[in-house]
Design an enzyme around this catalytic site. Structure first.
Site, PDB file in Angstrom:
ATOM      1  N   ARG A 154      45.094 124.315  51.960  1.00 33.95           N
ATOM      2  CA  ARG A 154      43.949 125.216  52.147  1.00 33.95           C
ATOM      3  C   ARG A 154      44.196 126.606  51.570  1.00 33.95           C
ATOM      4  O   ARG A 154      43.343 127.180  50.900  1.00 33.95           O
ATOM      5  CB  ARG A 154      43.610 125.318  53.637  1.00 33.95           C
ATOM      6  CG  ARG A 154      43.117 124.017  54.262  1.00 33.95           C
ATOM      7  CD  ARG A 154      42.854 124.222  55.744  1.00 33.95           C
ATOM      8  NE  ARG A 154      42.385 123.016  56.411  1.00 33.95           N
ATOM      9  CZ  ARG A 154      43.174 122.113  56.980  1.00 33.95           C
ATOM     10  NH1 ARG A 154      44.486 122.277  56.952  1.00 33.95           N
ATOM     11  NH2 ARG A 154      42.661 121.047  57.575  1.00 33.95           N
ATOM     12  N   ILE A 155      45.387 127.161  51.859  1.00 36.50           N
ATOM     13  CA  ILE A 155      45.667 128.525  51.403  1.00 36.50           C
ATOM     14  C   ILE A 155      45.888 128.556  49.898  1.00 36.50           C
ATOM     15  O   ILE A 155      45.388 129.438  49.196  1.00 36.50           O
ATOM     16  CB  ILE A 155      46.870 129.114  52.157  1.00 36.50           C
ATOM     17  CG1 ILE A 155      46.577 129.178  53.663  1.00 36.50           C
ATOM     18  CG2 ILE A 155      47.207 130.510  51.631  1.00 36.50           C
ATOM     19  CD1 ILE A 155      47.786 129.516  54.512  1.00 36.50           C
ATOM     20  N   VAL A 205      53.512 126.846  50.847  1.00 30.73           N
ATOM     21  CA  VAL A 205      53.971 125.586  51.429  1.00 30.73           C
ATOM     22  C   VAL A 205      54.625 125.858  52.782  1.00 30.73           C
ATOM     23  O   VAL A 205      55.111 126.961  53.033  1.00 30.73           O
ATOM     24  CB  VAL A 205      54.977 124.867  50.498  1.00 30.73           C
ATOM     25  CG1 VAL A 205      54.292 124.385  49.236  1.00 30.73           C
ATOM     26  CG2 VAL A 205      56.155 125.769  50.152  1.00 30.73           C
ATOM     27  N   PRO A 206      54.659 124.856  53.673  1.00 30.19           N
ATOM     28  CA  PRO A 206      55.346 125.031  54.951  1.00 30.19           C
ATOM     29  C   PRO A 206      56.854 124.995  54.757  1.00 30.19           C
ATOM     30  O   PRO A 206      57.351 124.560  53.710  1.00 30.19           O
ATOM     31  CB  PRO A 206      54.862 123.822  55.767  1.00 30.19           C
ATOM     32  CG  PRO A 206      54.560 122.780  54.741  1.00 30.19           C
ATOM     33  CD  PRO A 206      54.033 123.527  53.552  1.00 30.19           C
ATOM     34  N   PHE A 232      53.946 134.379  50.650  1.00 31.38           N
ATOM     35  CA  PHE A 232      53.094 134.603  51.812  1.00 31.38           C
ATOM     36  C   PHE A 232      53.083 133.343  52.673  1.00 31.38           C
ATOM     37  O   PHE A 232      52.103 133.041  53.339  1.00 31.38           O
ATOM     38  CB  PHE A 232      51.683 135.001  51.365  1.00 31.38           C
ATOM     39  CG  PHE A 232      51.628 136.412  50.844  1.00 31.38           C
ATOM     40  CD1 PHE A 232      51.101 137.427  51.619  1.00 31.38           C
ATOM     41  CD2 PHE A 232      52.161 136.729  49.610  1.00 31.38           C
ATOM     42  CE1 PHE A 232      51.091 138.734  51.162  1.00 31.38           C
ATOM     43  CE2 PHE A 232      52.157 138.033  49.137  1.00 31.38           C
ATOM     44  CZ  PHE A 232      51.614 139.038  49.920  1.00 31.38           C
ATOM     45  N   ARG A 234      56.657 131.107  54.065  1.00 26.40           N
ATOM     46  CA  ARG A 234      57.771 131.137  55.004  1.00 26.40           C
ATOM     47  C   ARG A 234      58.991 131.770  54.341  1.00 26.40           C
ATOM     48  O   ARG A 234      59.301 131.506  53.181  1.00 26.40           O
ATOM     49  CB  ARG A 234      58.114 129.718  55.485  1.00 26.40           C
ATOM     50  CG  ARG A 234      57.108 129.147  56.484  1.00 26.40           C
ATOM     51  CD  ARG A 234      57.193 129.891  57.813  1.00 26.40           C
ATOM     52  NE  ARG A 234      56.283 129.380  58.830  1.00 26.40           N
ATOM     53  CZ  ARG A 234      55.079 129.855  59.070  1.00 26.40           C
ATOM     54  NH1 ARG A 234      54.613 130.858  58.334  1.00 26.40           N
ATOM     55  NH2 ARG A 234      54.332 129.355  60.033  1.00 26.40           N
ATOM     56  N   ASP A 258      55.402 138.683  52.413  1.00 26.52           N
ATOM     57  CA  ASP A 258      54.830 138.856  53.750  1.00 26.52           C
ATOM     58  C   ASP A 258      55.713 138.196  54.791  1.00 26.52           C
ATOM     59  O   ASP A 258      55.365 138.139  55.963  1.00 26.52           O
ATOM     60  CB  ASP A 258      53.416 138.260  53.808  1.00 26.52           C
ATOM     61  CG  ASP A 258      52.696 138.593  55.111  1.00 26.52           C
ATOM     62  OD1 ASP A 258      52.584 139.795  55.428  1.00 26.52           O
ATOM     63  OD2 ASP A 258      52.265 137.658  55.818  1.00 26.52           O
ATOM     64  N   GLU A 263      63.456 137.557  59.569  1.00 28.98           N
ATOM     65  CA  GLU A 263      62.477 138.535  60.043  1.00 28.98           C
ATOM     66  C   GLU A 263      62.421 138.679  61.557  1.00 28.98           C
ATOM     67  O   GLU A 263      61.952 139.701  62.065  1.00 28.98           O
ATOM     68  CB  GLU A 263      61.086 138.171  59.530  1.00 28.98           C
ATOM     69  CG  GLU A 263      60.488 136.920  60.141  1.00 28.98           C
ATOM     70  CD  GLU A 263      59.156 136.561  59.506  1.00 28.98           C
ATOM     71  OE1 GLU A 263      58.199 136.382  60.264  1.00 28.98           O
ATOM     72  OE2 GLU A 263      59.071 136.470  58.275  1.00 28.98           O
ATOM     73  N   HIS A 295      54.600 140.037  57.958  1.00 31.90           N
ATOM     74  CA  HIS A 295      53.992 138.749  58.325  1.00 31.90           C
ATOM     75  C   HIS A 295      52.578 138.976  58.861  1.00 31.90           C
ATOM     76  O   HIS A 295      52.168 138.421  59.875  1.00 31.90           O
ATOM     77  CB  HIS A 295      54.844 138.011  59.362  1.00 31.90           C
ATOM     78  CG  HIS A 295      54.801 136.530  59.197  1.00 31.90           C
ATOM     79  ND1 HIS A 295      55.932 135.750  59.138  1.00 31.90           N
ATOM     80  CD2 HIS A 295      53.758 135.671  59.064  1.00 31.90           C
ATOM     81  CE1 HIS A 295      55.591 134.483  58.991  1.00 31.90           C
ATOM     82  NE2 HIS A 295      54.277 134.410  58.935  1.00 31.90           N
TER      83      HIS A 295
END
Length: 331
Positions: A154-155, A205-206, A232, A234, A258, A263, A295
């Protein structure tokens, strides 16, 4: 039915209250993140809703099982901080919010890229120090770039929809190809091809075991000189010391991030004047060709509303129906 929601921020509260009014279901809002110090608050509730970057430890799910809770709903997408074995052991079903606002994340990634291409951070620094000359900070134009999109969910597709009207050439890589994009001939067969052809690479991607540090020293070595990197997705997708080396050599001209692989404890914290004890992160922050946001790409009003209300819908369905359209099933 009673639901307890952890880590509820002030900006989320109106959307939670709106959902409660509409659904006539009691929801207790807890401002603190979920951990072992406050899991006992969940006793006598039917479901738990949460969102945080720090890990959910296994003992939390032991407690939920003890309390008879079998519905756990995230207000975000990623499950990399959730112990799947603990969920299975305690017979707890989990749901996420797979799409709260793909455009929000895609828009910020493109915004940051445009700022890097036109040397905005450099001009801001110079003007803050009294230097109002434009030379030598000549910019680039997106319509002259080849953008490589890794991940066309989707992104990634939202990012493609934004990049294309700028006139950029867009190529893509994904293990699972989108039929419409494939018809356009957008896909390359390997990551190596994408690295070699693109001068902008954006990650959507995840985080998986197989893609840990996918952008490492070898990957950077296959890229064109002067490539721009956007992450943007992981933090673990990028080997940060390797990125720093690529920035030093000019292999990478700039990066917009991001997320950062270490983090937790840095982002979503007001450090005030206290220094951050992370030399790698501090090195990134010191560079005017690196733009970092904490993030926060998701953080728009439409996205926050969707995150809260879809998560509560999911939790209600897990409690009432023992299933949800957004249930995540681990193999």
């Amino acid at each position: 039915m009673k639901i307890i929601a952890y880590g509820i921020r002030d900006d989320e509260k109106p959307y939670l209250d709106e959902w409660v009014t509409k659904n006539h279901i009691e929801v207790k809002a807890v401002p603190d993140l979920l951990d072992s110090s406050n899991i006992d608050l969940a006793k006598d509730y039917d479901g738990v809703v949460a969102y945080q970057q720090k890990p959910y430890t296994a003992d939390l799910f032991d407690k939920m099982h003890e309390f008879g809770i079998h519905a756990f709903s995230l207000r975000n997408v990623g499950l990399d901080n959730v112990p799947a074995d603990a969920l299975k052991k305690n017979d707890i079903k989990i749901s996420n919010v797979p799409a709260y606002s793909p455009r929000a994340i895609a828009e910020l990634s493109v915004t940051q890229l445009l700022a890097l291409l036109r040397k905005i951070p450099e001009f801001e620094y110079k003007m803050a120090h009294g230097d109002y000359r434009w030379e030598p900070d000549i910019g680039l134009e997106l319509n002259q770039m080849t953008v490589g999109v890794i991940g066309t969910g989707r992104i990634g597709r939202a990012a493609i929809d934004i990049f294309k009207p700028f006139g950029a050439k867009v190529i893509a890589y994904d293990v699972f190809r989108n039929p419409a994009l494939e018809k356009e001939g957008m896909y390359v067969d390997t990551l190596e091809e994408l690295y070699q052809q693109a001068n902008v690479i954006t990650l959507h991607v995840p985080a998986l075991k197989d893609n840990y540090h996918m952008l490492d020293e070898k990957a950077f070595g296959q890229m064109q000189d002067g490539t721009f990197i956007l992450n943007f997705a992981r933090g673990t997708l990028v080997d940060t010391p390797a990125l720093l080396k690529a920035l030093d050599s000019g292999k990478v001209a700039g990066a917009a991030l991001d997320t950062y692989e270490n983090e937790v404890g840095i982002f979503d914290v007001d450090h005030g004047d206290q220094p951050i004890d992370d030399p790698v992160f501090n090195d990134l922050m010191s560079r005017r060709n690196v733009m970092i946001t904490p993030h926060a790409a998701f953080y728009t009003r439409p996205a926050v509303k969707n995150m809260v209300q879809i998560a509560l819908d999911n939790n209600r369905d897990l409690i009432e129906k023992n299933s949800s359209k957004n249930e995540v099933k681990f193999e």
